[in-house]
Design an enzyme around this catalytic site. Structure first.
Site, short mmCIF file in Angstrom:
data_model
loop_
_atom_site.label_atom_id
_atom_site.label_comp_id
_atom_site.label_asym_id
_atom_site.label_seq_id
_atom_site.Cartn_x
_atom_site.Cartn_y
_atom_site.Cartn_z
N HIS A 279 0.85 -1.19 0.00
CA HIS A 279 0.00 0.00 0.00
C HIS A 279 0.89 1.24 0.00
O HIS A 279 1.94 1.27 0.65
CB HIS A 279 -0.93 0.00 1.22
CG HIS A 279 -1.99 1.05 1.11
ND1 HIS A 279 -1.74 2.38 1.41
CD2 HIS A 279 -3.27 0.99 0.69
CE1 HIS A 279 -2.84 3.07 1.18
NE2 HIS A 279 -3.79 2.26 0.75
N GLU B 209 -3.79 2.16 -7.54
CA GLU B 209 -4.19 3.27 -6.68
C GLU B 209 -3.26 4.46 -6.91
O GLU B 209 -2.20 4.54 -6.28
CB GLU B 209 -4.11 2.85 -5.20
CG GLU B 209 -4.98 1.68 -4.83
CD GLU B 209 -5.31 1.69 -3.34
OE1 GLU B 209 -6.49 1.74 -3.02
OE2 GLU B 209 -4.39 1.66 -2.52
P1 PGA Z 1 -9.53 6.11 -0.20
O1 PGA Z 1 -8.34 5.10 0.16
O2 PGA Z 1 -10.67 5.30 -0.71
O3 PGA Z 1 -9.84 6.79 1.11
O4 PGA Z 1 -9.00 7.07 -1.20
C1 PGA Z 1 -8.04 4.04 -0.70
C2 PGA Z 1 -6.85 3.27 -0.19
O5 PGA Z 1 -5.96 3.89 0.41
O6 PGA Z 1 -6.76 2.06 -0.40
#
Ligand code: PGA
Length: 249
Positions: free
Chosen positions: A96, A168
């Protein structure tokens, strides 16, 4: 929509024990037959055991937000793959961006985690994504390629498993503004191309999007070809908003 999908809640360092189990009770009371999507809740690790013992609903499974790159031994504060397996946990998030940025995890570290995961019963949720600087400097494809290739380079899965790759973009996480449909579409295509060029050992690879997913943008993003679901942060903390997203995928 008839594609395999995943609705994954990443609660990060939020919720008390009571709030976590309350959420679970409320979710179990909902009509989960409205979607075929697989629900995975990743609570704070300390509540994982309580959540799993509390859960009576087979439609809901659980994941860890991270795992150690070491198998066992003198690593104060670390949680091993064996420990997660012991608990019956099925999923684990690795790489992450908050781990990469705030805890200095490198592609090499994440590669070591994947190497240990290959012989376990756990299914990885690998997070990748470029920073705003990298995006502005036109480095997105290079970064995504590096993040994927470094993790898969020394992998030899003995058994086939589901591997989720969550795209992401760091600049979209926690901002309330998701990447545009065009950017998601282009970068998912790119990721697909990178994956097609590597040996994934007959594993089933599914792509997720993460970064400010909410009930208003979920459906449009999910309709994109290569998107098999979401990794959801903020919008997964509230039962109604999480369920609303679940219903749409
Ligand atoms: P968010 O976070 O939906 O608050 O943008 C996503 C993540 O960090 O996996």
């Amino acid at each position: 929509m008839n594609k395999k999908s995943f609705c994954i809640a990443n609660w990060k360092m939020n919720k008390s024990l009571n709030e976590s189990t309350d959420f679970l009770c409320q979710l179990a009371d909902k009509d989960l037959s409205v979607s075929q999507s697989k629900i995975v809740i990743c609570p704070p690790i300390i509540f994982l055991d309580a959540m799993m013992s509390h859960n009576k609903n087979h439609d809901i499974s659980f994941g860890s937000q991270d795992v150690s790159m070491f198998k066992k031994g003198s690593y104060t504060g670390e949680i091993s793959i064996d420990m997660l397996e012991n608990m019956g946990c099925k999923w684990v998030i690795i790489g992450h961006s908050e781990r990469r940025q705030m805890f200095f995890e490198t592609d090499d570290t994440i590669g070591k985690k994947m190497q240990l995961l290959q012989n376990s019963s756990l299914n990885p949720i690998l997070c990748i994504g470029e920073s705003l600087d990298e995006k502005i400097n036109g480095l997105t494809s290079e970064i995504l390629e590096k993040q994927i290739n470094s993790v898969f380079s020394s992998i030899d899965f003995k058994t086939s498993k589901d591997i989720l790759i969550a795209y992401e973009p760091i600049w979209a996480i926690g901002t309330g503004v998701a990447a545009s449909i065009n950017i998601i579409k282009e970068n998912m295509k790119l990721i697909k191309k990178i994956i097609n060029n590597i040996d994934t050992n007959n594993c089933n690879i599914y792509l997720l999007y993460g970064g400010s997913v909410n009930k208003n943008n979920a459906s449009e993003i999910f309709n994109l070809n290569n998107v098999n679901g979401f990794l959801i942060g903020s919008a997964s903390l509230d039962i109604e908003s999480f369920y609303n997203i679940y219903k749409q995928i």
